[in-house]
Design an enzyme around this catalytic site. Structure first.
Site, PDB file in Angstrom:
ATOM      1  N   ASP A 350    -113.013-115.708  58.627  1.00 59.85           N
ATOM      2  CA  ASP A 350    -113.367-115.257  59.978  1.00 59.85           C
ATOM      3  C   ASP A 350    -114.019-116.418  60.736  1.00 59.85           C
ATOM      4  O   ASP A 350    -114.310-117.471  60.163  1.00 59.85           O
ATOM      5  CB  ASP A 350    -114.333-114.074  59.861  1.00 59.85           C
ATOM      6  N   GLU A 353    -111.825-120.032  64.623  1.00 54.40           N
ATOM      7  CA  GLU A 353    -111.102-120.605  65.775  1.00 54.40           C
ATOM      8  C   GLU A 353    -111.258-122.139  65.892  1.00 54.40           C
ATOM      9  O   GLU A 353    -110.286-122.757  66.349  1.00 54.40           O
ATOM     10  CB  GLU A 353    -111.566-119.913  67.074  1.00 54.40           C
ATOM     11  N   ASP A 436    -111.784-108.426  67.308  1.00 51.63           N
ATOM     12  CA  ASP A 436    -112.879-107.499  67.606  1.00 51.63           C
ATOM     13  C   ASP A 436    -112.538-106.605  68.803  1.00 51.63           C
ATOM     14  O   ASP A 436    -112.979-106.837  69.935  1.00 51.63           O
ATOM     15  CB  ASP A 436    -114.159-108.283  67.879  1.00 51.63           C
TER      16      ASP A 436
END
Length: 721
Positions: A350, A353, A436
């Protein structure tokens, strides 16, 4: 051909004037596969735009056919390359990977700069967690094409009905165009270039339960015990970041998760698997072994002044592995050995990015991540380059390192890895979820086209946070979402810290019953789902497909985004769907569990004429035997025939690569008032009779069900009376 009018119109659309933009000619074009063309612009340099999308370097196999009409045009302005593909005729556009908005992408644009975007709020949902520079076009006659812009530079992708435009902020890049007879064949071509998913372990197709966070070993076991006590099927419990010691990756909290091996063993005894989160940010702490070994091995992203780049994430100041370096990827992969020795079954990457919550640099030079000019080392086949080049590939390189490290640690098990950030082609390493999302009806409805578009962009193993991650979820929303979410490729319920409980029993007895029905339906279909995943691992075809796949020539289906297909043969109509456009032909209603037709929250299922769908019995986890007995649901076509496949293997490991599997083809033929069902073909060396002994056949005909039973060897005859 006079390119000036075309080029002028492109430049206007792209905001470029003819006085400053340089038209770049195509240096080389060739076929690199069956109806797959490569276009290389003059001046292209792979040391400026390396490919992180393609599975391997394509090789020229011949010249373009004389009738090849899809040719991109390149321009270069202020060190920024662009390409345009001009379109003629009535063409429906799809793709772009992880996107918000409609399934039909005509008249849309997205920003390709992977971003942590809670509730898809950044730039109105134009910029999400992943980069897929890919568009598929479907013509009026049902033939199709696809285009890959082979670049990881920060970019914008515009899909106008007359032009597909890709404006990058970096160097020239190659373009690949696939032109074939159907959308399905184009998706297969995409997989030939970018690869397919690996066959996942069977348990990964079960239901997953997650929360940020189940904050102690005690709470985790309470959740697991409740699933089993209430007989609600579930395979996986997930651990978010609170299991760590002060958010330090590859550690466990010394009080709340003091013995992860015992916890994982206890979960295994109850038929659960355990998945734990690992982020890329490593806390800057000289008393922390991971940080120290990373420093010793020179793996961190450095600033231009030679100092470590530090960015703020959950633990505070963090250093970040430079995954462009093979040495770094090997180091990172090695960290999983001791971690997985505790009995962890899967990993969740997670915040990759990479997301950085740092205000030390101007927003327009970092956009929630490292500054654009942050250098990356490169190595192997990757050159040195800036973060502007490598940002969109950071998560993709991280999951490659994680996948290889997990596989090396447990070489006899299939890795299960989930990632938030990825790049086109990254499906080779990890499944994904859509980030999310929010607990609202808009995001419930949006989850269908989002997952469909990912499937059309080479990533079939995907799904949303069922129920919505952010915000509180009420029982009505939960039940509606799970009612169709149970049939999405990746099925996980998830909830953010500070929100209400979002387990299937959290909303009272009525919703608990509805949740049980939805998940029992999924588990009955595990044999069918597992077969679809096997097929996808071979062909790249989506597990969850848009309804226009049923008839690509039917223009009325092109924009339908409420309903979807599982494989080719099962139609799923969510309870929220209002006046959906459904494919024509023979479709019979399918009931899998008592009460599923009467429950208002359940998606309506229909089986296609000419198909046979395998199903198992209701089980509580994928480790139980589905095939005691095996059920076959048969829906005849207009000629009284049907067929379908069933794939069987051990459910984990790599024995299937040595032919330890059985791929059975069932056929059905109506003869007067009887239907004969038999095995018409079998591939693989596995003795399927050991897996499948008793078979129940259900022939669905004109709204009625005719039932009989038998075994594989003898075939089964069903009397229609």
């Amino acid at each position: 051909m006079n390119l000036k009018p075309i080029l002028f119109s492109f430049l206007i659309a792209a905001g470029i004037t003819t006085t400053t933009a340089q038209e770049i000619s195509v240096l080389k074009s060739s076929l690199v596969g069956n109806r797959i063309a490569e276009f290389i612009p003059k001046g292209f340099d792979k040391n400026k735009t390396p490919s992180l999308i393609l599975a391997s370097e394509p090789k020229a196999k011949g010249k373009l056919p004389s009738d090849w009409s899809l040719v991109p045009e390149f321009t270069f302005k202020n060190e920024k390359a662009s390409a345009v593909l001009n379109l003629k005729g009535d063409i429906s556009l799809y793709g772009g990977g992880e996107v918000t908005g409609p399934l039909l992408r005509n008249g849309q644009s997205i920003k390709l700069w992977n971003t942590d975007t809670g509730a898809y709020s950044v730039e109105g949902g134009k910029r999400l967690y992943q980069t897929h520079p890919w568009v598929m076009g479907v013509r009026a006659d049902g033939s199709a094409f696809g285009i890959i812009f082979d670049s990881t530079w920060k970019a914008e992708l515009i899909t106008n009905s007359n032009q597909i435009i890709y404006n990058s902020e970096g160097a020239l890049f190659r373009v690949y165009i696939i032109d074939r007879k159907s959308p399905q064949e184009v998706i297969k071509g995409l997989s030939e270039l970018t690869g397919t998913i690996k066959l996942p372990p069977r348990w990964a197709l079960g239901y997953h339960q997650c929360r940020f966070s189940y904050d102690s070993e005690k709470r985790v076991m309470e959740i697991a015990d409740t699933f089993r006590e209430k007989k609600i099927p579930c395979d996986v419990i997930w651990m978010d970041i609170d299991y760590m010691q002060g958010y330090r990756v590859f550690t466990f909290d010394s009080i709340r998760f003091r013995n992860p091996k015992v916890l994982n063993d206890n979960l295994h005894k109850k038929g659960f698997r355990a998945v734990y989160m690992i982020d890329p940010g490593v806390k800057v702490d000289k008393d922390y072994a991971v940080y120290n070994t990373g420093t010793q091995n020179d793996v961190w992203v450095m600033q231009n002044n030679g100092e470590e780049y530090h960015g703020k994430v959950w633990p505070g100041d963090c250093a970040f592995p430079d995954f462009t370096s093979p040495k770094t990827r090997n180091w990172w992969g090695g960290l999983y050995k001791d971690f997985l020795a505790t009995g962890i079954d899967g990993v969740w990457n997670d915040m990759n990015e990479p997301a950085v919550n740092d205000n030390d640099f101007p927003e327009d030079k970092r956009l929630g991540t490292m500054p654009y000019d942050t250098p990356h080392k490169g190595g192997g086949n990757l050159p040195q380059g800036s973060h502007l080049l490598y940002h969109n590939a950071y998560g993709r390189l991280m999951v490659e390192a994680s996948y290889n490290g997990i596989l090396k640690t447990n070489p006899s098990k299939r890795p299960f890895l989930l990632t938030r950030s990825n790049l086109l082609g990254g499906q080779r390493y990890a499944a994904t979820w859509t980030g999310d999302n929010y607990a609202g009806w808009d995001h419930l409805k949006l989850s269908v086209p989002m997952s469909l578009t990912l499937g059309l962009s080479g990533q079939p193993f995907n799904g949303p946070d069922i129920g919505g991650f952010l915000g509180n979820t009420d029982g009505d929303l939960w039940a509606n979402w799970l009612g169709f979410g149970a049939f999405m490729p990746f099925a996980r319920g998830h909830a953010c810290a500070g929100t209400n409980d979002k387990e299937p029993w959290a909303y009272g007895a009525e919703i608990e019953k509805t949740s049980r029905i939805a998940l029992e339906r999924r588990y009955r279909l595990l044999p069918y789902l597992y077969t679809l995943f096997y097929e996808s691992s071979q062909t790249g075809l989506p597990v969850m497909a848009p309804v226009f796949f049923a008839n690509a020539k039917d223009s009325s289906l092109r924009a339908e985004e409420q309903v979807f297909l599982l494989g080719e043969n099962l139609l799923v109509v969510p309870a929220f769907a209002k006046d959906p456009i459904l494919p024509s032909g023979i479709w019979e209603k399918l009931s899998l569990v008592d009460g599923d037709q009467q429950d208002k929250y359940q998606a309506k299922l229909s089986i296609k004429g000419g198909s046979i769908i395998p199903a198992g019995k209701i089980i509580q986890n994928a480790g139980e035997n589905s095939f005691d007995p095996l059920s076959l649901f048969v829906c005849l076509d207009k000629d009284g025939k049907a067929n379908g496949d069933l794939y069987i293997d051990e459910g984990d490991g790599f024995g299937f690569e040595k032919q330890d599997y059985a791929l059975l083809t069932f056929s059905a033929q109506r003869k007067d008032n009887a239907v004969v069902v038999k095995v018409s073909d079998q591939i693989g060396k596995r003795n399927s009779s050991k897996d499948v002994k008793d078979i129940i056949v259900n022939v669905l005909l004109d709204g009625k069900t005719y039932t009989g039973n038998g075994n594989l060897k003898d075939g089964i005859t069903i009397t229609l009376k």
